[in-house]
Motif scaffolding. Sequence first.
Motif, PDB file in Angstrom:
ATOM      1  N   MET A 129       0.849  -1.187   0.000  1.00 36.21           N
ATOM      2  CA  MET A 129       0.000   0.000   0.000  1.00 36.21           C
ATOM      3  C   MET A 129       0.885   1.237   0.000  1.00 36.21           C
ATOM      4  N   SER A 130       0.719   2.100  -0.996  1.00 35.88           N
ATOM      5  CA  SER A 130       1.585   3.259  -1.134  1.00 35.88           C
ATOM      6  C   SER A 130       1.268   4.322  -0.079  1.00 35.88           C
TER       7      SER A 130
ATOM      8  N   PRO B 136     -13.503  -2.728  -3.199  1.00 32.45           N
ATOM      9  CA  PRO B 136     -14.771  -2.628  -2.480  1.00 32.45           C
ATOM     10  C   PRO B 136     -14.872  -3.481  -1.226  1.00 32.45           C
ATOM     11  N   ALA B 137     -14.448  -4.747  -1.286  1.00 31.51           N
ATOM     12  CA  ALA B 137     -14.589  -5.623  -0.120  1.00 31.51           C
ATOM     13  C   ALA B 137     -13.722  -5.148   1.042  1.00 31.51           C
ATOM     14  N   LEU B 138     -12.437  -4.911   0.788  1.00 33.37           N
ATOM     15  CA  LEU B 138     -11.538  -4.464   1.847  1.00 33.37           C
ATOM     16  C   LEU B 138     -11.870  -3.042   2.280  1.00 33.37           C
ATOM     17  N   GLY B 139     -12.301  -2.188   1.336  1.00 31.75           N
ATOM     18  CA  GLY B 139     -12.654  -0.815   1.672  1.00 31.75           C
ATOM     19  C   GLY B 139     -13.803  -0.747   2.662  1.00 31.75           C
TER      20      GLY B 139
ATOM     21  N   LYS C 276     -18.203 -11.127   8.350  1.00 34.95           N
ATOM     22  CA  LYS C 276     -17.426 -11.254   7.109  1.00 34.95           C
ATOM     23  C   LYS C 276     -16.192 -12.132   7.305  1.00 34.95           C
ATOM     24  N   VAL C 277     -15.579 -12.050   8.462  1.00 36.49           N
ATOM     25  CA  VAL C 277     -14.456 -12.954   8.753  1.00 36.49           C
ATOM     26  C   VAL C 277     -14.978 -14.386   8.908  1.00 36.49           C
ATOM     27  N   ALA C 278     -16.125 -14.543   9.563  1.00 38.95           N
ATOM     28  CA  ALA C 278     -16.676 -15.880   9.828  1.00 38.95           C
ATOM     29  C   ALA C 278     -17.041 -16.617   8.546  1.00 38.95           C
ATOM     30  N   VAL C 279     -17.595 -15.903   7.556  1.00 43.94           N
ATOM     31  CA  VAL C 279     -18.017 -16.576   6.317  1.00 43.94           C
ATOM     32  C   VAL C 279     -16.930 -16.560   5.250  1.00 43.94           C
ATOM     33  N   GLY C 280     -15.798 -15.934   5.539  1.00 39.66           N
ATOM     34  CA  GLY C 280     -14.697 -15.910   4.579  1.00 39.66           C
ATOM     35  C   GLY C 280     -14.797 -14.827   3.531  1.00 39.66           C
ATOM     36  N   ALA C 281     -15.680 -13.821   3.754  1.00 43.68           N
ATOM     37  CA  ALA C 281     -15.773 -12.718   2.807  1.00 43.68           C
ATOM     38  C   ALA C 281     -14.515 -11.860   2.831  1.00 43.68           C
ATOM     39  N   THR C 282     -13.883 -11.786   3.993  1.00 42.46           N
ATOM     40  CA  THR C 282     -12.601 -11.099   4.157  1.00 42.46           C
ATOM     41  C   THR C 282     -11.722 -11.963   5.038  1.00 42.46           C
ATOM     42  N   THR C 283     -10.464 -12.131   4.658  1.00 43.98           N
ATOM     43  CA  THR C 283      -9.534 -12.932   5.449  1.00 43.98           C
ATOM     44  C   THR C 283      -8.432 -12.036   6.009  1.00 43.98           C
ATOM     45  N   PHE C 284      -7.822 -12.492   7.081  1.00 47.47           N
ATOM     46  CA  PHE C 284      -6.830 -11.668   7.761  1.00 47.47           C
ATOM     47  C   PHE C 284      -5.606 -11.392   6.888  1.00 47.47           C
TER      48      PHE C 284
ATOM     49  N   GLN D   5      -5.644 -10.577   3.885  1.00 50.46           N
ATOM     50  CA  GLN D   5      -5.958  -9.494   2.956  1.00 50.46           C
ATOM     51  C   GLN D   5      -5.822  -8.120   3.604  1.00 50.46           C
ATOM     52  N   LEU D   6      -5.745  -8.080   4.921  1.00 52.50           N
ATOM     53  CA  LEU D   6      -5.758  -6.805   5.630  1.00 52.50           C
ATOM     54  C   LEU D   6      -4.451  -6.058   5.446  1.00 52.50           C
ATOM     55  N   PRO D   7      -4.506  -4.726   5.490  1.00 51.80           N
ATOM     56  CA  PRO D   7      -3.284  -3.911   5.390  1.00 51.80           C
ATOM     57  C   PRO D   7      -2.433  -4.069   6.633  1.00 51.80           C
TER      58      PRO D   7
END
Length: 248
Positions: free
Chosen positions: A1-2, A41-44, A182-190, A192-194
């Motif tokens: 991330m810049s 969009p997802a991470l935002g 979102k973490v529980a269903v796998g929509a976002t995983t750790f 992927q986080l900044p």
Amino acid sequence: MSTSVVLIALAAILVGAVLQRLSGTGVGLVVAPVLALLLGPALGVFMTNATTIVSGFLIMLAVIREVDWKRYLIFAPTALFGAIPAALLVRELDAAWLDIVIGGVVLLALGLTFGMPRVPHVQSPALTGTAGLVGGFLNTSAGVAAPAMVIYSRFARWDQRSFAATMQPTFMTMGIFSVGTKVAVGATTFDQLPPWQLFGAIVVTVVLGIRIGGWLSRRVPTHIARRLAITLAGAGGAVAFVRGIVML
């Protein structure tokens, strides 16, 4: 991330926190479309949800005496029922459609919130629960729960001071549900986080925004803050919507 992306994201969070302190809403409307454009969009939206947890908690400490806990205790559980299907939706949609959903929700919400004619006075636990359900869904899918709450407040003829205060624990709880589901269903995983340092910077930025908002609340009329929020949110929502269409 810049560095430029981080600075723009923190600037959006600062403006959102200032507006949240001034009028009770602002973080989601301003921050969600900006972070969706910067981070995807997802991470935002995930980062927007994390920001609302921090801002809601910190502002709540300053206005806790004005909170309507009876209404909050209806909002909270119904918001969870809205968050679960929204998290599944985020997991299944691709980036282009998520951009369209986020941009479309922001633009539609602004139109409904600020273009609605006077509505009848309706006050019931069922309406309160429906507002919590819809708010939880919108918060998880698009990072924008405020319009559902504002529309409800108009039906209920809710005093602005109590409304603004009650939204803080409400948005904090919706943020927790959004992140958790979102973490529980796998929509976002750790993975992927900044970098974790960014979360520390977000906390500092929110605190600064709250302090600035508190100072401005004695000098700037609320309607000016809302006008700024509408302008920023509308621009961000329009760009996200157009980008989603282009990406299809």
